[in-house]
Write a protein that holds these residues in place. Structure first.
Motif, short mmCIF file in Angstrom:
data_model
loop_
_atom_site.label_atom_id
_atom_site.label_comp_id
_atom_site.label_asym_id
_atom_site.label_seq_id
_atom_site.Cartn_x
_atom_site.Cartn_y
_atom_site.Cartn_z
N LEU A 208 56.35 115.70 67.68
CA LEU A 208 55.19 115.50 66.85
C LEU A 208 54.99 115.63 65.50
N ARG A 209 54.96 117.37 65.32
CA ARG A 209 55.22 118.04 64.30
C ARG A 209 56.16 116.91 63.05
N LYS A 210 57.47 116.53 63.62
CA LYS A 210 58.43 115.73 62.88
C LYS A 210 57.51 114.53 62.43
N ARG A 211 56.77 114.22 62.62
CA ARG A 211 55.70 112.48 62.17
C ARG A 211 54.13 112.94 62.40
N SER A 212 53.57 114.47 62.05
CA SER A 212 52.94 115.17 61.45
C SER A 212 51.40 114.21 60.58
N GLU A 213 52.64 113.63 59.51
CA GLU A 213 52.20 112.89 58.55
C GLU A 213 51.64 111.79 58.69
N VAL A 214 51.87 111.22 59.83
CA VAL A 214 51.45 109.78 59.94
C VAL A 214 50.64 110.09 61.08
N MET A 215 50.12 110.98 61.46
CA MET A 215 48.84 111.18 62.47
C MET A 215 47.50 112.41 61.93
N ASN B 291 45.10 114.09 63.19
CA ASN B 291 44.74 115.08 63.42
C ASN B 291 45.34 115.62 64.42
N SER B 292 44.41 117.33 64.42
CA SER B 292 46.22 118.11 65.84
C SER B 292 45.46 117.86 67.24
N GLU B 293 45.07 116.60 67.49
CA GLU B 293 44.38 116.49 68.85
C GLU B 293 44.77 116.86 69.84
N SER B 294 46.33 115.77 69.08
CA SER B 294 47.52 115.52 70.10
C SER B 294 48.14 116.72 70.80
N HIS B 295 48.07 117.48 69.66
CA HIS B 295 49.00 118.89 69.95
C HIS B 295 48.24 119.65 71.89
N PHE B 296 47.15 118.79 72.25
CA PHE B 296 46.47 119.76 72.97
C PHE B 296 47.65 119.56 74.48
N VAL B 297 48.40 118.36 74.21
CA VAL B 297 49.14 118.52 75.68
C VAL B 297 50.39 119.34 75.42
N PRO B 298 51.02 119.57 74.29
CA PRO B 298 52.16 120.61 74.20
C PRO B 298 51.71 121.51 74.69
N ASN B 299 51.03 122.49 73.33
CA ASN B 299 49.96 123.76 74.23
C ASN B 299 49.82 124.12 75.53
N SER B 300 49.20 123.01 76.13
CA SER B 300 49.42 123.45 77.86
C SER B 300 50.03 123.45 78.31
N LEU B 301 51.34 122.48 77.97
CA LEU B 301 52.32 122.72 78.82
C LEU B 301 53.18 124.18 78.53
N ILE B 302 53.20 124.44 76.96
CA ILE B 302 53.45 125.92 76.75
C ILE B 302 52.97 126.88 77.89
N LEU B 303 51.66 126.66 77.75
CA LEU B 303 50.59 127.98 78.46
C LEU B 303 50.88 127.88 79.76
N MET B 304 50.73 126.51 80.14
CA MET B 304 51.46 126.45 82.14
C MET B 304 52.33 127.17 82.27
N GLY B 305 53.37 126.39 81.33
CA GLY B 305 54.83 127.66 81.95
C GLY B 305 55.04 128.70 81.62
N ILE B 306 54.23 129.46 80.94
CA ILE B 306 54.82 131.14 80.49
C ILE B 306 53.53 131.37 81.87
N LEU B 307 52.46 130.84 81.85
CA LEU B 307 51.46 131.19 83.36
C LEU B 307 52.74 130.96 84.63
N SER B 308 53.31 130.06 84.18
CA SER B 308 54.24 129.60 86.13
C SER B 308 54.58 131.25 85.85
N LEU C 178 57.76 122.52 74.25
CA LEU C 178 57.63 123.14 73.02
C LEU C 178 58.29 122.04 72.25
N PHE C 179 59.47 120.89 73.39
CA PHE C 179 59.62 119.47 73.01
C PHE C 179 58.95 118.55 72.11
#
Length: 354
Positions: free
Chosen positions: A45-52, A54-71, A39-40
């Motif tokens: 990443l969203r704070k500086r999404s204007e200088v990125m 594409n949204s590929e960089s959000h794969f890592v945080p989304n994966s961490l969020i999912l793994m945290g919920i499943l854990s 989540l952090f």
């Protein structure tokens, strides 16, 4: 021969169940930490999404969020199983679910390991994302009156001040774009006209940078215009004036910031994976030690627990054979359905007798 074969008596089984119950709740806490890290990182990443780009960089945080919920879900469920295993009557209802649950745990641990590796390997993708995103952001720096882009000047300025950087790869990147809006140019001035005419695209290019590139630690007032013209300033040489402007590019600064953050998170996820693996092994030992009790009416009798019933080579061999059997079974069913279809498609011949 079984892998990691251990003998248990009732006291050892109880201690194992209690220890696993405690470890599972620690794992739930670890899952909350992984979820919070994801989540952090997503917020950062969203704070500086204007200088990125594409949204590929959000794969890592989304994966961490999912793994945290499943854990949290998996370990909470395992904690309940371990608690009920202290009572043979309560444990009996969980027996049919344990093998599928352990298989899911194995798959879950493979995913956690994969996410940990991704945290370490996302640097290349993030580098290209930042390079293109910053390049586009700098082009829109001057568009303070354009709807949808009016915030870009503030975003770039705050970025350069916060990370002590300038441009994409360095301060000279600003020399290649028109970052001053036409609104603030005096087109009656000969200098402005000459600069625009000298450029193929009709842009107003200068060897200057925005104020946010200035280093406040410089002992002299910041020189942000005619940066490369030594004769325009007294006692000045832009090649040796290290403190005048930030020399590091923002791509490098942001890449270092996010890469170090992801590497730290990857190390934490790797530790969580090791902990989850030990919990899974312990749960497997508890499961087999309870199943192998010779006399269920005598819970105090000894039993044996193991991780794999056969050695690793034989287990993999039997797993491959099982997969082949499943494949053959599906093929036979498909052939049978095809044969039925052919028989159903045939029309019986009718003989007429005259």
């Amino acid at each position: 021969m079984a892998l990691l074969k251990v003998k248990f008596n009732q006291k050892k089984r109880v201690k194992l169940a209690q220890g696993l119950w405690l470890m599972n709740w620690f794992s739930v806490f670890a899952g909350i930490i992984v979820f919070s890290m994801g989540l952090f990182l997503k917020i950062e990443l969203r704070k500086r999404s204007e200088v990125m780009d594409n949204s590929e960089s959000h794969f890592v945080p989304n994966s961490l969020i999912l793994m945290g919920i499943l854990s949290c879900a998996f370990n909470g469920f395992a904690g309940k199983i371990c608690y009920d295993s202290l009572d043979p009557a309560k444990f009996a209802k969980w027996k049919p679910f344990l093998k599928p649950y352990l298989a899911l745990c194995l798959f879950f641990n493979i995913l956690i390991f994969f996410v940990a590796l991704i945290c370490f390997l996302m640097r290349g993708s993030l580098d290209s994302t930042l390079a293109q995103g910053l390049k586009n952001g700098m082009k829109f720096y001057r568009d303070t009156d354009t709807p949808g882009r009016c915030f870009m000047k503030k975003t770039i300025d705050m970025l350069q001040i916060e990370f002590k950087c300038c441009g994409n790869n360095g301060f000279k990147d600003w020399f290649e774009i028109q970052w001053i809006s036409n609104r603030y140019l005096d087109f009656s001035s000969k200098e402005v006209k000459d600069r625009i005419k000298s450029n193929v695209d009709g842009r107003y290019l200068v060897d200057g940078v925005p104020f946010s590139c200035c280093n406040p630690s410089s002992p002299r007032p910041c020189i942000q215009y005619q940066v490369t013209n030594n004769s325009a300033h007294y006692s000045y040489d832009y090649q040796t004036e290290e403190l005048n402007l930030w020399r590091r590019g923002c791509r490098e600064a942001l890449l270092h910031y996010y890469s170090s953050m992801m590497s730290s998170m990857g190390a934490v996820v790797l530790l969580v994976w090791l902990f989850e693996m030990s919990v899974m092994v312990g749960l497997r030992l508890l499961h087999t030690s309870l199943e192998s009790i010779a006399n269920p009416e005598d819970p105090e009798c000894e039993s044996e627990g193991w991780v794999l019933e056969n050695n690793l080579k034989d287990t993999l061999k039997s797993a491959l054979e099982s997969l082949k059997k499943i494949g053959k079974f599906n093929q036979v069913e498909a052939d049978a359905e095809g044969a039925e279809g052919e028989e159903g498609g045939k029309t019986p011949a009718i003989t007429t007798v005259s």
